[in-house]
Design an enzyme around this catalytic site. Structure first.
Site, PDB file in Angstrom:
ATOM      1  CB  SER A 144      -0.899   0.014   1.363  1.00 24.88           C
ATOM      2  OG  SER A 144      -1.642   1.468   1.409  1.00 24.88           O
ATOM      3  CE1 TYR A 157      -4.696  -1.539   4.650  1.00 24.25           C
ATOM      4  CE2 TYR A 157      -3.455   0.473   4.291  1.00 24.25           C
ATOM      5  CZ  TYR A 157      -4.197  -0.672   3.869  1.00 24.25           C
ATOM      6  OH  TYR A 157      -4.109  -0.699   2.479  1.00 24.25           O
TER       7      TYR A 157
END
Length: 252
Positions: A144, A157
Site C-alpha cells: 500500500s 493498517y
C-alpha cells in the site's frame, strides 16, 4: 487450453476490489485461477466475469492456518501446481479511530488478516513452489502507499503494511535458491468500494478533510499481470502505482 496447461494463480481477497480485478485480468489472459475469499457468492460473481475461463472458488479465511492449507491443496488438486500467489486479502480496520481509543481486538483483527494471513499464504505457496516440477514460481504481495506513508488514525493498517515490506524482502532473499521470485505492489487510491469515501473527502495530516483523486482499478490489474508474466529470471521487487495527483509525493 486445459486447466493443467495454463499458468496457475492463487488470488486471495478475490471476491471484490483489487483482488477481483486482478483475478479477472488473469483469467481473461488465459491463466487458471483459484479464487480465495470469505464469501463464496462473491467469488462466484468474480468467476462469472470471465465466462469459460478455468477458475476455482475456495472459501478461505487467510488468518486460519488450516484454511490456507486447504486452499492450496484444492488449487493443486484441481490445477496441478501453483505459479503465482497474489497475496491480496486485507482490511483497513476501524476507520477514524484514534490510537488511544483503538481496541486490542480491532488491532489483532487487522494484524491477523494483513500480516499473519499474508505470511501463511506465502508460506504455503513457498512450500508448493519449492517442491513442484518444474521448480519455482512468483509471489506478489499487495502492500500500500501506507507501506511508505501513513494516513491519520491508521496505526494497525500502516504497521502491517510496513511489516509486509519486510516480509517481501525476506521471502525474496530466501526464495532465490528455488526460483521463487517475490515482489510487492504498493497501490494508492484505486477506485474500489474501500476507497469510495476518498472522492467525497479523506482526512489529511493537517486535519482538513479533502476529496482525493482515484484511478481505475483495471490499471492496477494490468500492472500485476505484467509483474506476474515476467520470466522468473526477472523480478519487479517493488512497484508503486497511484492516482497521479493524490496527496502523496511532496507535501500534498
Amino acid at each position: 487450453m486445459t486447466d493443467r496447461h495454463s499458468k496457475i494463480a492463487v488470488v486471495t481477497g478475490a471476491g471484490s476490489g483489487i483482488g477481483r480485478a486482478v483475478a479477472v485480468e488473469l483469467l481473461r489472459a488465459g491463466w487458471s485461477v483459484a479464487l480465495a475469499g470469505r464469501r463464496p457468492e462473491t467469488l462466484e460473481e468474480t468467476a462469472a466475469l470471465a465466462p469459460g475461463a478455468a477458475s476455482l472458488a475456495v472459501r478461505t479465511d487467510v488468518a486460519r492456518p488450516e484454511g490456507v492449507a486447504a486452499l492450496f491443496a484444492a488449487a493443486v488438486e484441481r490445477f496441478g501446481r501453483v505459479d503465482l500467489l497474489f497475496n491480496n486479502a486485507g482490511t483497513f480496520g476501524p476507520g477514524g479511530v484514534p490510537v488511544e481509543d483503538l481496541s486490542y481486538e480491532a488491532w489483532r483483527h487487522v494484524v491477523d488478516t494483513n500480516l499473519n494471513g499474508a505470511f501463511l499464504c506465502a508460506q504455503a505457496a513457498y512450500r508448493q513452489m519449492k517442491e513442484q516440477e518444474p521448480q519455482g514460481g512468483r509471489i506478489i504481495n499487495n502492500g500500500s502507499i501506507s507501506a511508505h506513508t501513513p494516513r491519520p488514525h491508521s496505526a494497525p493498517y500502516t504497521a502491517t503494511k510496513h511489516a509486509l515490506t519486510g516480509l517481501t524482502k525476506a521471502l525474496s532473499l530466501d526464495g532465490r535458491p528455488y526460483r521463487i521470485a517475490v515482489g510487492q505492489i504498493d497501490i494508492g487510491n484505486a477506485a474500489t468500494d474501500m476507497t469510495a469515501r476518498m472522492e467525497s473527502g479523506a482526512l489529511q495530516a493537517n486535519g482538513e478533510v479533502v476529496p482525493e483523486p482515484v484511478m481505475d482499478v483495471a490499471d492496477v490489474a494490468r500492472t500485476v499481470r505484467h509483474m506476474a508474466e515476467l520470466p522468473l529470471e526477472a523480478n519487479v521487487q517493488f512497484a508503486t502505482v497511484l492516482a497521479t495527483t493524490m496527496p502523496y509525493v511532496g507535501r500534498g
